[in-house]
Design a protein around this motif. Structure first.
Motif, PDB file in Angstrom:
ATOM      1  N   GLY A  88     -34.455 -27.708 -59.053  1.00 55.64           N
ATOM      2  CA  GLY A  88     -33.832 -26.706 -58.978  1.00 55.64           C
ATOM      3  C   GLY A  88     -33.224 -25.897 -57.398  1.00 55.64           C
ATOM      4  N   SER A  89     -32.898 -24.869 -57.447  1.00 59.63           N
ATOM      5  CA  SER A  89     -32.144 -23.853 -56.098  1.00 59.63           C
ATOM      6  C   SER A  89     -32.959 -22.508 -55.892  1.00 59.63           C
ATOM      7  N   ILE A  90     -33.882 -22.459 -54.608  1.00 60.30           N
ATOM      8  CA  ILE A  90     -34.577 -21.221 -55.033  1.00 60.30           C
ATOM      9  C   ILE A  90     -34.169 -20.600 -53.736  1.00 60.30           C
ATOM     10  N   PHE A  91     -33.936 -19.199 -54.148  1.00 60.06           N
ATOM     11  CA  PHE A  91     -33.167 -18.595 -53.050  1.00 60.06           C
ATOM     12  C   PHE A  91     -34.588 -17.072 -52.655  1.00 60.06           C
ATOM     13  N   LEU A  92     -34.616 -17.500 -51.396  1.00 63.30           N
ATOM     14  CA  LEU A  92     -35.824 -16.719 -50.243  1.00 63.30           C
ATOM     15  C   LEU A  92     -35.501 -15.381 -50.060  1.00 63.30           C
ATOM     16  N   ASP A  93     -35.524 -14.004 -50.204  1.00 63.72           N
ATOM     17  CA  ASP A  93     -35.185 -13.202 -49.412  1.00 63.72           C
ATOM     18  C   ASP A  93     -35.722 -13.103 -48.107  1.00 63.72           C
ATOM     19  N   ALA A  94     -35.704 -12.294 -47.608  1.00 58.82           N
ATOM     20  CA  ALA A  94     -35.835 -11.557 -46.562  1.00 58.82           C
ATOM     21  C   ALA A  94     -37.091 -10.633 -46.281  1.00 58.82           C
ATOM     22  N   GLY A  95     -38.110 -10.826 -45.381  1.00 60.39           N
ATOM     23  CA  GLY A  95     -39.572  -9.679 -45.119  1.00 60.39           C
ATOM     24  C   GLY A  95     -40.338 -11.172 -44.965  1.00 60.39           C
ATOM     25  N   SER A  96     -42.201  -9.763 -44.554  1.00 62.13           N
ATOM     26  CA  SER A  96     -42.917 -10.615 -44.349  1.00 62.13           C
ATOM     27  C   SER A  96     -43.454 -11.064 -45.663  1.00 62.13           C
ATOM     28  N   ALA A 117     -36.115 -16.733 -57.622  1.00 57.12           N
ATOM     29  CA  ALA A 117     -35.479 -16.280 -56.624  1.00 57.12           C
ATOM     30  C   ALA A 117     -36.791 -14.958 -56.292  1.00 57.12           C
ATOM     31  N   PHE A 118     -37.168 -15.093 -54.906  1.00 54.63           N
ATOM     32  CA  PHE A 118     -38.317 -14.676 -55.001  1.00 54.63           C
ATOM     33  C   PHE A 118     -37.348 -13.359 -53.909  1.00 54.63           C
ATOM     34  N   ILE A 119     -37.772 -11.957 -54.268  1.00 57.89           N
ATOM     35  CA  ILE A 119     -37.504 -11.754 -53.400  1.00 57.89           C
ATOM     36  C   ILE A 119     -38.823  -9.992 -53.062  1.00 57.89           C
ATOM     37  N   GLY A 120     -38.427  -8.927 -51.861  1.00 55.87           N
ATOM     38  CA  GLY A 120     -39.880  -8.226 -51.781  1.00 55.87           C
ATOM     39  C   GLY A 120     -39.516  -7.036 -51.707  1.00 55.87           C
ATOM     40  N   ALA A 121     -40.095  -6.087 -51.737  1.00 60.17           N
ATOM     41  CA  ALA A 121     -39.472  -4.707 -52.064  1.00 60.17           C
ATOM     42  C   ALA A 121     -40.608  -4.026 -51.215  1.00 60.17           C
ATOM     43  N   ASN A 122     -39.880  -2.414 -50.281  1.00 58.71           N
ATOM     44  CA  ASN A 122     -40.657  -1.294 -50.258  1.00 58.71           C
ATOM     45  C   ASN A 122     -41.824  -0.975 -51.060  1.00 58.71           C
ATOM     46  N   GLY A 123     -41.052  -0.754 -52.483  1.00 56.25           N
ATOM     47  CA  GLY A 123     -41.100   0.289 -53.264  1.00 56.25           C
ATOM     48  C   GLY A 123     -41.298  -0.034 -55.290  1.00 56.25           C
ATOM     49  N   LEU A 124     -42.529  -0.280 -55.351  1.00 52.12           N
ATOM     50  CA  LEU A 124     -42.229  -0.097 -57.145  1.00 52.12           C
ATOM     51  C   LEU A 124     -42.354   0.641 -57.613  1.00 52.12           C
TER      52      LEU A 124
END
Length: 172
Positions: free
Chosen positions: A8-16, A88-95
């Motif tokens: 399949g397809s995978i989207f990788l977000d920006a971030g460390s 999709a793998f995403i990052g966040a600064n807050g949760l």
């Protein structure tokens, strides 16, 4: 999230955290006999993935935000809205339990919102320093993510809110 024989397809977000995943992902795909079309809007993630001969990588363009070296803006959001990644793998600064997923920059938030909306399955990568934190701009509610991967168990209130939203929590 990327099971053996995944196709399949995978989207990788920006971030460390996504960049760290980009280092490990090609080897995981090889050893698990998985195959993925990889997509990102992050220059560092695309560069890391491009160092390997095996995964196919597509980079989404747009205005590059200097702080994160990621494409942002209406062209980026428009390109992402035309996609339907399986994962999709995403990052966040807050949760947080009451505010959800957040980031300090409105342009980054718009891109993250588009990624969350486009993907079939959303995995949030957030180390424990991001838990119970709010940043300026919310880009998703807890109910919009499927899995949280973190390094420490969330506190009681956040754990309850994640459970209520149907989010699986994986400790890594």
């Amino acid at each position: 999230a990327v099971s053996p024989n995944f196709r399949g397809s995978i989207f990788l977000d920006a971030g460390s955290t996504s960049a760290a995943l980009a280092v490990q992902l090609p080897a995981h795909l090889r050893t698990s006999q998985a195959h993925a079309e990889l997509v990102t809007h992050s220059i560092p993630v695309a560069y890391e993935l491009g160092q390997r001969p095996d995964p196919h990588v597509t980079i989404i363009g747009g205005r590059v935000r200097g702080v994160t070296a990621a494409a942002v803006g209406s062209a980026t959001v428009g390109a992402i809205s035309g996609l339907r990644p399986d994962l999709a793998f995403i990052g966040a600064n807050g949760l947080s339990a009451d505010f959800g997923l957040s980031t300090p920059d409105p342009d980054e938030a718009s891109v993250k919102r588009a990624i969350v909306k486009a993907a079939r399955l959303v995995v949030l990568l957030a180390d424990s320093s991001k838990l119970d934190q709010d940043s300026l701009v919310r880009f998703a509610h807890l109910s919009e993510i499927d899995v949280l991967v973190t390094d420490e168990a969330p506190g009681v209130a956040l754990a309850a809110a994640l459970a209520d939203a149907g989010v699986d929590v994986w400790l890594a």
